[in-house]
Design a protein around this motif. Structure first.
Motif, short mmCIF file in Angstrom:
data_model
loop_
_atom_site.label_atom_id
_atom_site.label_comp_id
_atom_site.label_asym_id
_atom_site.label_seq_id
_atom_site.Cartn_x
_atom_site.Cartn_y
_atom_site.Cartn_z
N VAL A 11 0.85 -1.19 0.00
CA VAL A 11 0.00 0.00 0.00
C VAL A 11 0.89 1.24 0.00
CG1 VAL A 11 -1.84 1.25 1.20
CG2 VAL A 11 -1.75 -1.26 1.32
N THR A 12 0.82 2.03 -1.06
CA THR A 12 1.61 3.26 -1.11
C THR A 12 0.90 4.35 -0.32
OG1 THR A 12 0.61 4.19 -3.13
CG2 THR A 12 2.44 2.62 -3.41
N GLY A 13 1.69 5.27 0.23
CA GLY A 13 1.10 6.30 1.09
C GLY A 13 0.38 5.68 2.27
N GLY A 14 0.98 4.62 2.82
CA GLY A 14 0.30 3.83 3.85
C GLY A 14 0.45 4.35 5.26
N ASN A 15 1.09 5.48 5.43
CA ASN A 15 1.40 5.96 6.78
C ASN A 15 0.31 6.84 7.39
OD1 ASN A 15 2.66 7.75 4.65
ND2 ASN A 15 2.79 9.12 6.42
N ARG A 16 -0.74 7.17 6.63
CA ARG A 16 -1.79 8.00 7.21
C ARG A 16 -3.07 7.88 6.40
NH1 ARG A 16 -0.63 14.35 5.65
NH2 ARG A 16 -0.56 14.08 3.39
N GLY A 17 -4.15 8.40 6.96
CA GLY A 17 -5.41 8.52 6.25
C GLY A 17 -5.96 7.21 5.72
N ILE A 18 -6.48 7.27 4.49
CA ILE A 18 -7.08 6.09 3.87
C ILE A 18 -6.06 4.98 3.72
CG2 ILE A 18 -8.20 5.21 1.78
CD1 ILE A 18 -9.39 8.03 1.40
N GLY A 19 -4.83 5.32 3.34
CA GLY A 19 -3.81 4.29 3.16
C GLY A 19 -3.55 3.50 4.43
N LEU A 20 -3.45 4.18 5.56
CA LEU A 20 -3.23 3.50 6.83
C LEU A 20 -4.41 2.61 7.19
CD1 LEU A 20 -1.43 3.12 9.33
CD2 LEU A 20 -2.51 5.16 10.32
N GLU A 21 -5.62 3.11 6.93
CA GLU A 21 -6.80 2.30 7.22
C GLU A 21 -6.89 1.09 6.29
OE1 GLU A 21 -10.17 0.86 9.04
OE2 GLU A 21 -8.72 2.36 9.74
N ILE A 22 -6.48 1.23 5.03
CA ILE A 22 -6.44 0.08 4.13
C ILE A 22 -5.47 -0.96 4.68
CG2 ILE A 22 -5.70 -0.69 1.84
CD1 ILE A 22 -6.80 1.99 0.76
N CYS A 23 -4.31 -0.53 5.15
CA CYS A 23 -3.36 -1.46 5.77
C CYS A 23 -4.00 -2.18 6.94
CB CYS A 23 -2.12 -0.70 6.26
SG CYS A 23 -1.03 -0.08 4.97
N ARG A 24 -4.70 -1.42 7.79
CA ARG A 24 -5.33 -2.01 8.96
C ARG A 24 -6.35 -3.08 8.57
NH1 ARG A 24 -5.48 0.71 13.55
NH2 ARG A 24 -5.44 2.72 12.44
#
Length: 233
Positions: A11-24
């Protein structure tokens, strides 16, 4: 490829926002996850807030605007035996300048991140999916880039997302059987980018992207989706 192997998502841009939630959500669904962030320290800080069992979460430094950075990331993963099955192109910027106020530098940044980032990662990671006969690519786009709804806007953002939608169709056609490539409009989401007044929670904003990342083998490809429903380009 063995069906029993855990699918790994990047997941690119995974450190915040939607990207972090996608990771979660992908971790919760049982996937291994590579959280990719331009700033590795911020990526590691974000990762500490995710509950991941058995080392299923890995942080990678990745600047999507740099082909060399994407290639270096892929090289490190291959060296460690990590195969990327799911690619979520989430990294993005949201310039709001009107067209006649738009500078060339701002326009180029929007294209570099929102379009060229997905171009780089798709060229680097999708060929291996094609060889294995299975893969999922999710491009986080926006209805603000939909040509049928309006003139793409704000100018730089809308144009870059319209181009990302076109890239989605091209990669879908090129990727071959077994690789599903789709775009998603998450809606107006309460993130740093969307603002505290946005009507959509980050959990709901990530939902359709995660659904597309986990499509069954008879799922759609070459489509644009919002709330798990196909929408017009």
């Amino acid at each position: 490829m063995s069906r029993s192997r855990t699918r790994t998502a990047l997941v690119t841009g995974g450190n915040r926002g939607i990207g972090l939630e996608i990771c979660r959500q992908l971790l919760q669904a049982g996937h291994d996850v590579v959280l990719a962030a331009r700033d590795e320290a911020r990526g590691r800080s974000a990762a500490r807030g995710l509950k991941s069992a058995d080392g299923r979460l890995r942080v990678e430094q990745l600047d999507v605007t740099s082909r060399a950075s994407v290639t270096d990331c892929a090289t490190r993963l291959v060296a460690d035996g990590v195969e990327i099955d799911i690619l979520v192109n989430n990294a993005g910027v949201y310039p709001t300048d009107s067209f006649f106020s738009l500078t060339e530098d701002t326009f180029r940044e929007a294209l570099d991140v929102n379009l060229m980032g997905a171009f780089h990662t798709s060229q680097v990671f999708v060929p291996a999916m094609t060889r294995r006969g299975w893969g999922r690519v999710v491009n986080v786009s926006s209805g603000l880039g939909a040509m049928t709804d309006n003139v793409p806007s704000p100018a730089a953002y809308g144009i870059s997302k319209a181009a990302l939608n076109a890239l989605t169709l091209v990669v879908s056609a090129a990727a071959g059987h077994g690789v599903k490539v789709n775009a998603v409009c998450p809606g107006w989401v309460r993130t740093d980018m969307g603002g505290a007044w946005a009507p959509t929670s980050v959990e709901k904003g990530a939902d359709t992207a995660v659904w597309l990342a986990r499509l069954p083998d008879d799922g759609p490809t070459g489509g644009f989706f919002r709330h798990r429903r196909r929408i017009a380009w």
